[in-house]
Design an enzyme around this catalytic site. Structure first.
Site, PDB file in Angstrom:
ATOM      1  N   ARG A   1       0.896  -1.178   0.000  1.00 23.43           N
ATOM      2  CA  ARG A   1       0.000   0.000   0.000  1.00 23.43           C
ATOM      3  C   ARG A   1       0.918   1.208   0.000  1.00 23.43           C
ATOM      4  O   ARG A   1       1.709   1.386   0.938  1.00 23.43           O
ATOM      5  CB  ARG A   1      -0.894  -0.001   1.243  1.00 23.43           C
ATOM      6  CG  ARG A   1      -1.599   1.337   1.459  1.00 23.43           C
ATOM      7  CD  ARG A   1      -2.672   1.297   2.512  1.00 23.43           C
ATOM      8  NE  ARG A   1      -3.845   0.589   2.036  1.00 23.43           N
ATOM      9  CZ  ARG A   1      -5.041   0.652   2.599  1.00 23.43           C
ATOM     10  NH1 ARG A   1      -5.237   1.403   3.679  1.00 23.43           N
ATOM     11  NH2 ARG A   1      -6.055  -0.024   2.112  1.00 23.43           N
TER      12      ARG A   1
ATOM     13  N   GLN B   1     -10.138  -4.047  -3.111  1.00 25.31           N
ATOM     14  CA  GLN B   1     -11.417  -3.580  -2.581  1.00 25.31           C
ATOM     15  C   GLN B   1     -12.541  -3.828  -3.577  1.00 25.31           C
ATOM     16  O   GLN B   1     -13.610  -4.321  -3.220  1.00 25.31           O
ATOM     17  CB  GLN B   1     -11.316  -2.074  -2.282  1.00 25.31           C
ATOM     18  CG  GLN B   1     -12.616  -1.453  -1.811  1.00 25.31           C
ATOM     19  CD  GLN B   1     -13.016  -1.960  -0.431  1.00 25.31           C
ATOM     20  OE1 GLN B   1     -12.229  -1.890   0.496  1.00 25.31           O
ATOM     21  NE2 GLN B   1     -14.229  -2.479  -0.303  1.00 25.31           N
TER      22      GLN B   1
HETATM   23  N1  NVA Z   1     -10.063   6.608  -1.204  1.00 29.05           N
HETATM   24  C1  NVA Z   1      -9.639   6.194   0.112  1.00 29.05           C
HETATM   25  C2  NVA Z   1      -9.849   4.732   0.297  1.00 29.05           C
HETATM   26  C3  NVA Z   1      -9.498   4.210   1.664  1.00 29.05           C
HETATM   27  C4  NVA Z   1      -9.605   2.729   1.782  1.00 29.05           C
HETATM   28  C5  NVA Z   1      -8.187   6.574   0.329  1.00 29.05           C
HETATM   29  O1  NVA Z   1      -7.385   6.415  -0.597  1.00 29.05           O
HETATM   30  O2  NVA Z   1      -7.848   7.022   1.414  1.00 29.05           O
HETATM   31  N1   CP Z   2     -11.199  -0.213   2.631  1.00 29.04           N
HETATM   32  C1   CP Z   2      -9.927  -0.282   3.053  1.00 29.04           C
HETATM   33  O1   CP Z   2      -8.996  -0.547   2.290  1.00 29.04           O
HETATM   34  O2   CP Z   2      -9.777  -0.091   4.389  1.00 29.04           O
HETATM   35  P1   CP Z   2      -8.401   0.072   5.178  1.00 29.04           P
HETATM   36  O3   CP Z   2      -7.811   1.410   4.802  1.00 29.04           O
HETATM   37  O4   CP Z   2      -8.789  -0.002   6.629  1.00 29.04           O
HETATM   38  O5   CP Z   2      -7.468  -1.035   4.794  1.00 29.04           O
END
Ligand code: NVA
Ligand code: CP
Length: 319
Positions: A121, A151
């Protein structure tokens, strides 16, 4: 196969191929896979959800790298690996030399000597590309600023559970045209459902991405009017107004306020429409408490399905 904007911008890697005599099987974005491959991953996810109990990842280790916070992604990947017989190692930026400037390329080469797959991530989609280019093991996209494919695999699973064959459904997105919206566009093309996006003009997905979806024959439309997108839809989706790494501002808030999914907007969808949100949610901003905590919301199933969908993805990546 033509690919979406993320892939067009970063052409370094291709998914597919057996691990021992070909490139590793990366899962970087939904648009980079053919429909049967994606369908296979979801079918496997459904099989595990419905009681399949084999442990094909016995002896395998997945490294999880987080440059941004996570609840669902971290826990669902850790549990998925354990339930499939494998193990995990979690690295935050502060725990690894990445935080002190060691390159992603060097990290990829070293981790590949220890672990069987890497989930990352990251703040920058290019780092995912670098990881995939230099790793000799499968790399999985656990969210970048550009997309969030794991997701949306879980979301497609949830849509199918609630509404049957997804190709017959209409999904409406109301809000920021962000990373999650991008993966919805990829999924609409590959799984063949109709996607109507409503986003304020300055926050719309890139025209190249919409152009790609149309060239691929996808039923993807874009408007600035949330009512138009939601009217008669089977599923209404939104996401936070302030994604990780994005700066909150009054202007952004004002731009997005008309896209809030409230009871009035939800009432324009079909009476049995479902509401989805990847979470975390901010009640009173992108969605009202009445909608996300109401009878049409399926957000807890959606969160659970991260676990099942990712089992399908992991089993595919690791063979
Ligand atoms: N669009 C959000 C999704 C979080 C899971 C972000 O990138 O923070
Ligand atoms: N939806 C999602 O990816 O949640 P987290 O940021 O908690 O991993």
């Amino acid at each position: 196969m033509a690919r979406g904007i993320g892939a067009l911008a970063h052409s370094a890697t291709l998914a597919g191929g057996p691990r021992k005599d070909g490139p590793p099987r990366h899962f970087l974005d939904i648009d980079r896979h053919e429909t049967p491959e994606l369908r296979g991953m979801l079918d496997l996810g459904f099989a595990y959800k419905n009681g399949r109990r084999d442990r094909p990842l016995e002896g395998k280790t997945l490294a999880l790298i987080f440059e941004k916070p996570s609840t669902r992604t971290r826990v669902s990947f850790e549990v998925a690996m354990r339930q499939l017989g494998g193990d995990t190692i979690v690295l935050g930026t502060a725990d690894s030399q990445l935080g002190r400037g060691e390159t992603v390329a060097d990290t990829a080469r070293v981790l590949s000597r220890y672990v069987d797959a890497i989930m990352i991530r990251t703040n920058h989609a290019q780092k995912l590309e670098d990881m995939a280019q230099y790793a000799t093991v499968p790399v999985i996209n656990g969210l970048t600023d550009a997309s969030h494919p794991c997701q949306i695999m879980a979301d497609v699973m949830t849509l199918q559970e609630r509404k049957g064959p997804v190709a017959d459904t209409v999904v409406a997105w109301s809000g920021d045209g962000n990373n999650v919206a991008t993966s919805w566009i990829h999924a609409a093309v590959r799984f063949g459902f109709t996607l109507r996006l409503a986003c304020p003009e300055p926050l719309q997905p890139a025209p190249e991405l919409i152009g790609w979806a149309r060239r691929e024959g996808g039923r993807v439309s874009l408007t600035a009017d949330p009512g138009e997108a939601v009217a008669g839809s089977d599923c209404v989706v939104t996401d936070t107004w302030v994604s990780m790494g994005v700066e909150a501002s009054v202007n952004r808030h004002n731009l997005l306020a008309p896209y809030r999914v409230d009871e009035r907007l939800m009432a324009q969808a079909k009476p049995d429409a479902i509401f989805m949100h990847c979470l975390p949610a901010k009640r009173g901003e992108e969605v009202t408490a009445g909608v996300i905590d109401g009878p049409q919301s399926v957000v807890w199933d959606e969160a659970e399905n991260r676990l099942h969908a990712q089992k399908g993805i992991l089993a595919w990546c690791l063979g």
